[in-house]
Design an enzyme around this catalytic site. Structure first.
Site, PDB file in Angstrom:
ATOM      1  N   SER A  96     -17.067  33.787  65.655  1.00 60.75           N
ATOM      2  CA  SER A  96     -17.370  32.346  65.686  1.00 60.75           C
ATOM      3  C   SER A  96     -16.674  31.592  64.554  1.00 60.75           C
ATOM      4  CB  SER A  96     -18.876  32.146  65.668  1.00 60.75           C
ATOM      5  OG  SER A  96     -19.197  30.820  66.010  1.00 60.75           O
ATOM      6  N   ASP A 237     -17.783  27.515  70.733  1.00 63.85           N
ATOM      7  CA  ASP A 237     -19.159  27.277  71.201  1.00 63.85           C
ATOM      8  C   ASP A 237     -19.766  26.086  70.465  1.00 63.85           C
ATOM      9  OD1 ASP A 237     -19.517  28.506  68.724  1.00 63.85           O
ATOM     10  OD2 ASP A 237     -21.203  29.750  69.373  1.00 63.85           O
TER      11      ASP A 237
END
Length: 449
Positions: A96, A237
């Site tokens: 991430s 995301d």
């Protein structure tokens, strides 16, 4: 936190704790847990992605599970592909927003939601037992590759429609969003200016989209007289937004605006957020028919709450948004398209942002050894309840005490040896006074733990 899985899957420094051996075991554990079926596997742009993806796929195939390899793919695309192909699970190889030396393994359910801590605990138990399912030679899983990008864009365009065209500057941070986000914006009819869109795995900015890391995006928006700037982290995301004047829109403000827009778009209903979200959200969405419900920190907790109780929108003050009408996977790419649709319907972002109430938020990190966290939290719970005059207590994730004009959250970090204090008040003076008392209380609790 488990032995391998933290607050967002397995996430470690590559070839230290996260080795191909561990990735292989994780693949074997997931295949054993599922007992068959199909798994979609994608990865972000990190240099270690292919190595770890290959190991996970090998593990899955060895248990008799079929694999659909979607290659370089942002997390939202993995979530979308699980549903598109009717798969039984998904895996994203990503760390991430962590620095490039990190990578990770995150597992997704058939409905697009991440595995819960309970499910991850079962995978850990299988990894430790090494009691893996071993398929006979003639029942080993099959591997095929697929590219669901076109289907993703086609489906997204059924949800989002623009009446006008806009200039959008897009900073994908050399991450996986590079392969999808600019193309969705282009197909919406926008003029797209891309920054850091070469998916190299060498990141030229800090991946967490914040005011500091997005200074180049802000400058470009101003220079190109663009309508909006949109940024993603490594696996896209999350979303960070810069308005038409080149100012970073604070996460809390953006959370309120998009929650309000979702209520306008889909009707009245519940807005799910986390215990670290401020009062601005409640104050902004209430007149629009929104009811705010708070849950534990993390996209899994937000998605879980949406799945159980329904809701129009779920989001964290970190730029992680979940649109249940679309999917239960956090999706910064779809979110970027929604932001442009909101501008199209309601007007310039710089004007919209003025409508969201601003309060004073302060945050502090206090060093606390992991082994002292549990006892320190017990002491804080006991002392805080006596030290502050509050109306309401929420203890689903740390301890949040609140009054009509302030709140304080005491919470141990799930990823670092620190105790976090987050608080909000209507005035700077009140906020500082509360933080002074809160810090004193936490330091005392850690010393006595």
């Amino acid at each position: 936190m488990g032995k391998y899985f933290g607050t967002s899957g397995i996430r470690e420094v590559v070839n230290e704790k996260l080795t191909p051996e561990l990735a292989l075991k994780a693949g074997r554990a997931l295949g054993t847990y599922l007992g068959g079926g199909t798994v979609v596997v994608g990865m972000d742009t990190r240099t270690s992605g292919e190595m770890l993806k290959s190991a996970v796929i090998s593990g899955l195939l060895s248990t008799g599970v079929d694999v659909i390899d979607i290659g370089l793919a942002p997390t939202p695309l993995t979530g979308f592909a699980i549903k598109l192909y009717g798969a039984d699970a998904g895996v994203t190889i990503t760390a991430s927003h962590n620095p490039p030396e990190y990578n990770g393994i995150k597992v997704w359910q058939p409905n697009g939601m991440a595995y819960t801590p309970e499910m991850e605990a079962q995978l850990e138990a299988i990894i430790d037992s090494e009691n893996f399912r071993k398929a006979p030679w003639n029942e080993i899983g099959s591997l095929r590759t697929a590219n669901p990008e076109e289907e993703y864009i086609r489906e997204a365009l059924k949800f989002i429609e623009l009446e006008n065209s806009y200039t959008v500057v897009l900073d994908t941070g050399n991450g996986a969003g590079s392969v999808l986000s600019p193309y969705l914006q282009r197909d919406l009819g926008n003029r797209v200016i891309s920054l850091n869109s070469h998916p190299s795995g060498f990141f030229v900015r800090e991946l967490e989209p914040n005011a500091k890391s997005l200074s180049a995006l802000a400058k470009t928006v101003r220079a190109m007289k663009a309508d909006v700037g949109i940024a993603h982290d490594g696996d896209a995301d999350r979303i960070g937004v810069v308005d038409d004047r080149g100012n970073f829109v604070e996460y809390e403000v953006m959370l309120s605006l998009i929650a309000g827009y979702m209520l306008r778009k889909f009707g009245k209903g519940k807005v799910i957020t986390t215990v670290d979200a401020g009062f601005a959200l409640d104050d902004y969405v209430r007149p629009l028919g929104g009811e705010v419900i708070r849950t534990r920190v993390g996209d899994v907790a937000v998605a879980d709450e949406l799945a159980k109780h329904g809701g129009i929108f779920g989001g964290e003050p970190s730029g992680t948004w979940i649109m249940p009408e679309w999917n239960l996977t956090p999706d910064g790419i779809f979110a970027g398209a929604l932001v442009v649709e909101m501008i199209d319907r309601l007007g310039p972002l710089s004007e919209l942002a003025k409508e969201v109430p601003r309060y004073v938020t302060l945050r502090a990190k206090i060093p606390c050894p992991n082994e002292k966290k549990a006892r320190a939290m017990e002491i804080i719970a006991h002392e805080a309840l006596k030290a502050f005059d509050y109306d309401r207590l929420i203890d689903i994730d740390g301890i949040r005490i609140e009054n009509s004009d302030w709140w304080i959250l005491f919470r141990p970090s799930g990823t670092e040896p620190i105790m976090r204090i987050t608080l909000e008040a209507h005035t700077e003076e009140r906020a500082r006074e509360l933080m002074e008392r809160a810090e004193r209380l936490v330091r005392g609790a850690i010393a006595r733990a």
